[in-house]
Design an enzyme around this catalytic site. Structure first.
Site, short mmCIF file in Angstrom:
data_model
loop_
_atom_site.label_atom_id
_atom_site.label_comp_id
_atom_site.label_asym_id
_atom_site.label_seq_id
_atom_site.Cartn_x
_atom_site.Cartn_y
_atom_site.Cartn_z
N LYS A 195 0.90 -1.21 0.01
CA LYS A 195 -0.28 -0.13 -0.51
C LYS A 195 0.59 1.34 -0.28
O LYS A 195 0.86 2.01 -1.06
CB LYS A 195 -1.23 -0.25 1.47
CG LYS A 195 -1.98 0.99 1.36
CD LYS A 195 -1.96 2.27 1.80
CE LYS A 195 -2.08 3.41 1.78
NZ LYS A 195 -1.86 4.60 3.02
N ASP A 251 -6.20 0.77 0.35
CA ASP A 251 -6.15 1.19 1.78
C ASP A 251 -7.35 0.06 2.25
O ASP A 251 -8.27 -0.49 1.12
CB ASP A 251 -6.07 2.56 1.70
CG ASP A 251 -7.82 2.99 1.29
OD1 ASP A 251 -8.10 2.71 -0.07
OD2 ASP A 251 -7.62 3.83 2.31
#
Length: 217
Positions: A128, A147
């Site tokens: 991420k 996310d």
DNA sequence: ATCCCGAGGG
DNA sequence: CCCTCTGGAT
């Protein structure tokens, strides 16, 4: 009913969703404030389980005192902990910012690396964070930033069945053309914050209701 | 009580 | 797979 036909219908759905979200959030950008790739890296580490709004309240002071990788690498850990405390997980975050900057100084000539493989060697950096740094720091789209918002909305919209961020990313990469990968993440994050919230999704005000598996189930 | 642009360790 | 790290907002 072939599998390829099902895939292309999902692709059309994903593209239609993105068209609407681009119209809804035409100027959506990364909402973290930063002046350099290493500041973006630090801000993104801080954004774990924390709103960007909160991150942006601590980074001006942090970056004022420690503006670059050598400064953050040399900063006393306790100072960093105090500065980032209100973002939560502050011991891990301070340690990871310092550790990543130390490694950047020692192993990468003081510059944030531009490959996924190298970024993943930094402490506190997984896919991420690496995707955010590559996309917004360097304009490199290696994957889809997944996310909590991207995961939640992609699942509600019926574009993935998985809760595993890596699998969600694979599903989205298959459904969207590469130039739109980061457009997708940014728009879903905006929509997730404003409308398709985790707790009380505002389905009455959502312009995606007709495409959504969540509200229609 | 639940969630926020997660990651690492067991 | 699970758990832990953590403060702030709602």
């Amino acid at each position: 009913m072939s599998i390829t036909r099902k895939w292309s219908s999902q692709q059309q759905k994903a593209r239609e969703i993105l068209i609407r979200l681009k119209r809804l959030y035409p100027d959506a950008t990364c909402s973290l404030t930063y002046d350099s790739p290493v500041q973006l890296l630090a801000a993104t580490i801080l954004s774990a389980q924390c709103t960007d709004e909160r991150v942006n309240k601590v980074t001006p002071e942090l970056f004022s005192r420690y503006p670059d990788a050598p400064a953050m690498a040399a900063a006393p850990l306790e100072e960093l902990e105090t500065l980032v405390r209100s973002t939560g997980f502050y011991r891990n975050k301070a340690k990871n910012i310092k550790g990543s900057c130390q490694k950047i100084v020692q192993d990468f000539d003081g510059k944030v690396p531009k490959t996924m493989e190298q970024l993943l060697t930094l402490p506190g950096v997984a896919r991420k964070t690496a995707n955010v740094v590559l996309a917004h720091g360097f304009g490199i789209n290696m994957g889809v930033t997944v996310d909590t918002h991207v995961k939640r909305l992609s699942k509600r919209l019926g574009l993935t069945k998985s809760d595993n961020p890596i699998q969600v990313e694979r599903d989205l990469m298959r459904l969207l053309p590469q130039p739109d990968w980061e457009n997708w993440s940014i728009r879903l994050i905006y929509h997730g914050r404003a409308v398709c919230r985790a707790r009380k999704p505002d389905c009455d005000r959502c312009s995606l209701v007709d495409l959504c598996d969540f509200v229609n189930s």
